[in-house]
Design a protein around this motif. Structure first.
Motif, PDB file in Angstrom:
ATOM      1  N   SER A 101       0.820  -1.215   0.000  1.00 38.35           N
ATOM      2  CA  SER A 101       0.000   0.000   0.000  1.00 38.35           C
ATOM      3  C   SER A 101       0.852   1.263   0.000  1.00 38.35           C
ATOM      4  O   SER A 101       0.381   2.325  -0.404  1.00 38.35           O
ATOM      5  CB  SER A 101      -0.964   0.007   1.176  1.00 38.35           C
ATOM      6  OG  SER A 101      -0.268   0.168   2.386  1.00 38.35           O
ATOM      7  N   ILE A 119       1.175   1.319  -4.023  1.00 44.49           N
ATOM      8  CA  ILE A 119       0.012   1.348  -4.914  1.00 44.49           C
ATOM      9  C   ILE A 119      -1.294   1.720  -4.217  1.00 44.49           C
ATOM     10  O   ILE A 119      -2.345   1.737  -4.857  1.00 44.49           O
ATOM     11  CB  ILE A 119      -0.150   0.012  -5.674  1.00 44.49           C
ATOM     12  CG1 ILE A 119      -0.345  -1.158  -4.727  1.00 44.49           C
ATOM     13  CG2 ILE A 119       1.032  -0.225  -6.585  1.00 44.49           C
ATOM     14  CD1 ILE A 119      -0.610  -2.479  -5.431  1.00 44.49           C
ATOM     15  N   GLU A 153      -4.786   1.864  -2.539  1.00 39.83           N
ATOM     16  CA  GLU A 153      -5.945   0.966  -2.515  1.00 39.83           C
ATOM     17  C   GLU A 153      -5.993   0.047  -3.723  1.00 39.83           C
ATOM     18  O   GLU A 153      -6.884  -0.796  -3.828  1.00 39.83           O
ATOM     19  CB  GLU A 153      -7.262   1.759  -2.487  1.00 39.83           C
ATOM     20  CG  GLU A 153      -7.358   2.866  -1.477  1.00 39.83           C
ATOM     21  CD  GLU A 153      -6.763   4.164  -1.992  1.00 39.83           C
ATOM     22  OE1 GLU A 153      -7.103   4.591  -3.102  1.00 39.83           O
ATOM     23  OE2 GLU A 153      -5.936   4.732  -1.271  1.00 39.83           O
ATOM     24  N   ASN A 154      -5.090   0.207  -4.665  1.00 38.52           N
ATOM     25  CA  ASN A 154      -5.098  -0.605  -5.881  1.00 38.52           C
ATOM     26  C   ASN A 154      -4.684  -2.056  -5.634  1.00 38.52           C
ATOM     27  O   ASN A 154      -4.601  -2.829  -6.582  1.00 38.52           O
ATOM     28  CB  ASN A 154      -4.183   0.012  -6.944  1.00 38.52           C
ATOM     29  CG  ASN A 154      -4.704   1.345  -7.429  1.00 38.52           C
ATOM     30  OD1 ASN A 154      -5.910   1.589  -7.399  1.00 38.52           O
ATOM     31  ND2 ASN A 154      -3.818   2.207  -7.868  1.00 38.52           N
ATOM     32  N   LYS A 168      -6.420  -4.328  -4.363  1.00 39.60           N
ATOM     33  CA  LYS A 168      -7.524  -5.215  -4.754  1.00 39.60           C
ATOM     34  C   LYS A 168      -7.522  -5.491  -6.256  1.00 39.60           C
ATOM     35  O   LYS A 168      -8.017  -6.529  -6.705  1.00 39.60           O
ATOM     36  CB  LYS A 168      -8.861  -4.657  -4.294  1.00 39.60           C
ATOM     37  CG  LYS A 168      -9.208  -3.292  -4.815  1.00 39.60           C
ATOM     38  CD  LYS A 168     -10.536  -2.817  -4.225  1.00 39.60           C
ATOM     39  CE  LYS A 168     -10.748  -1.346  -4.456  1.00 39.60           C
ATOM     40  NZ  LYS A 168     -10.053  -0.483  -3.542  1.00 39.60           N
ATOM     41  N   LEU A 169      -6.934  -4.600  -7.059  1.00 37.76           N
ATOM     42  CA  LEU A 169      -6.841  -4.832  -8.497  1.00 37.76           C
ATOM     43  C   LEU A 169      -5.835  -5.930  -8.834  1.00 37.76           C
ATOM     44  O   LEU A 169      -5.893  -6.515  -9.914  1.00 37.76           O
ATOM     45  CB  LEU A 169      -6.458  -3.542  -9.225  1.00 37.76           C
ATOM     46  CG  LEU A 169      -7.455  -2.395  -9.104  1.00 37.76           C
ATOM     47  CD1 LEU A 169      -6.900  -1.132  -9.755  1.00 37.76           C
ATOM     48  CD2 LEU A 169      -8.787  -2.769  -9.712  1.00 37.76           C
ATOM     49  N   ARG A 222      -8.521  -9.653 -10.933  1.00 39.41           N
ATOM     50  CA  ARG A 222      -8.171  -9.160 -12.267  1.00 39.41           C
ATOM     51  C   ARG A 222      -9.190  -9.644 -13.284  1.00 39.41           C
ATOM     52  O   ARG A 222      -9.850 -10.661 -13.069  1.00 39.41           O
ATOM     53  CB  ARG A 222      -6.771  -9.647 -12.652  1.00 39.41           C
ATOM     54  CG  ARG A 222      -5.690  -8.985 -11.832  1.00 39.41           C
ATOM     55  CD  ARG A 222      -4.317  -9.458 -12.092  1.00 39.41           C
ATOM     56  NE  ARG A 222      -4.003  -9.875 -13.433  1.00 39.41           N
ATOM     57  CZ  ARG A 222      -2.801 -10.205 -13.845  1.00 39.41           C
ATOM     58  NH1 ARG A 222      -1.792 -10.168 -13.004  1.00 39.41           N
ATOM     59  NH2 ARG A 222      -2.575 -10.590 -15.078  1.00 39.41           N
ATOM     60  N   TYR A 227       0.003   0.463 -11.321  1.00 44.65           N
ATOM     61  CA  TYR A 227      -0.899   0.947 -10.279  1.00 44.65           C
ATOM     62  C   TYR A 227      -0.255   1.959  -9.336  1.00 44.65           C
ATOM     63  O   TYR A 227      -0.866   2.352  -8.346  1.00 44.65           O
ATOM     64  CB  TYR A 227      -1.415  -0.237  -9.454  1.00 44.65           C
ATOM     65  CG  TYR A 227      -2.085  -1.302 -10.277  1.00 44.65           C
ATOM     66  CD1 TYR A 227      -3.236  -1.030 -11.009  1.00 44.65           C
ATOM     67  CD2 TYR A 227      -1.552  -2.588 -10.341  1.00 44.65           C
ATOM     68  CE1 TYR A 227      -3.848  -2.011 -11.775  1.00 44.65           C
ATOM     69  CE2 TYR A 227      -2.169  -3.571 -11.101  1.00 44.65           C
ATOM     70  CZ  TYR A 227      -3.313  -3.275 -11.809  1.00 44.65           C
ATOM     71  OH  TYR A 227      -3.913  -4.243 -12.565  1.00 44.65           O
ATOM     72  N   LYS A 259       0.876   5.038  -7.287  1.00 47.08           N
ATOM     73  CA  LYS A 259       0.254   6.333  -7.021  1.00 47.08           C
ATOM     74  C   LYS A 259       1.268   7.462  -7.124  1.00 47.08           C
ATOM     75  O   LYS A 259       0.926   8.559  -7.540  1.00 47.08           O
ATOM     76  CB  LYS A 259      -0.378   6.338  -5.630  1.00 47.08           C
ATOM     77  CG  LYS A 259      -1.541   5.415  -5.512  1.00 47.08           C
ATOM     78  CD  LYS A 259      -2.270   5.699  -4.229  1.00 47.08           C
ATOM     79  CE  LYS A 259      -3.723   5.596  -4.500  1.00 47.08           C
ATOM     80  NZ  LYS A 259      -4.560   6.635  -4.161  1.00 47.08           N
TER      81      LYS A 259
END
Length: 180
Positions: A17, A20, A22-23, A25-26, A30, A92, A94
């Motif tokens: 985290s 990336i 909150e990404n 979960k991506l 997928r 992803y 940030k």
């Protein structure tokens, strides 16, 4: 190959985290299927559930690796990201830092990024925030930790460190004898 415990998952996701947000979960849900993280010999591997089912046919002592190594747990329980995770973190990310062509080689040799080699930086990057380092041609080179905020980077002298080096794609060549 075993699933991560709740504590291991929390430690790893906290580290991810930083890069990336909150990404995370991506990474798991997928469009091309469901992916998961598994632990083998203190190393965390990222793989599709289809590959995981196939890997269950191989005994633990004979299985060297399966999937992509995201990092490893140290003996003290901390999680260290490996450069092999870069291809999954970069899309992803940030917070990003772009380095000038002259500073690329220095970064790939394992040195920190100086202000003189800084091309661009994402707005509102906080100090000690995880960043992905790119070349000016948008090729991911590695990752590190921001030593200064975006505002501090604007007025600091050219020889100050702005990104602490953590991992880069040059590690494959520098450490090819010891990589496992």
């Amino acid at each position: 190959m075993r699933p991560l415990t709740d504590e291991e998952t929390k430690t790893m996701f906290e580290k991810l985290s930083k890069y990336i947000g909150e990404n995370i979960k991506l990474l798991v849900d997928r469009p091309d299927g469901t992916y998961c993280f598994r632990l083998q010999n203190d190393r965390v591997y990222y793989m599709s559930e289809k590959i995981l089912k196939l890997a269950t046919n191989i005994s633990r002592d004979k299985l060297v690796s399966v999937g992509t190594c995201f990092g490893k747990f140290t003996k003290t329980g901390k999680f260290r990201l490996h450069i092999t995770a870069l291809d999954f973190l970069a899309p992803y990310a940030k917070f990003k830092v772009w380095v000038k062509p002259g500073a690329e080689q220095s970064f790939l040799y394992g040195n920190h990024v100086l202000k003189s080699g800084l091309g661009r930086i994402t707005e509102n990057t906080m100090q000690y925030q995880g960043v992905v380092v790119y070349s000016m041609a948008d090729v991911p080179l590695g990752f590190g930790v921001a030593a200064k905020t975006t505002q501090e980077c604007r007025r600091v002298d050219p020889m100050s460190i702005v990104v602490f080096h953590q991992a880069d794609v040059g590690e494959f060549i520098r450490n090819e004898d010891t990589l496992t």
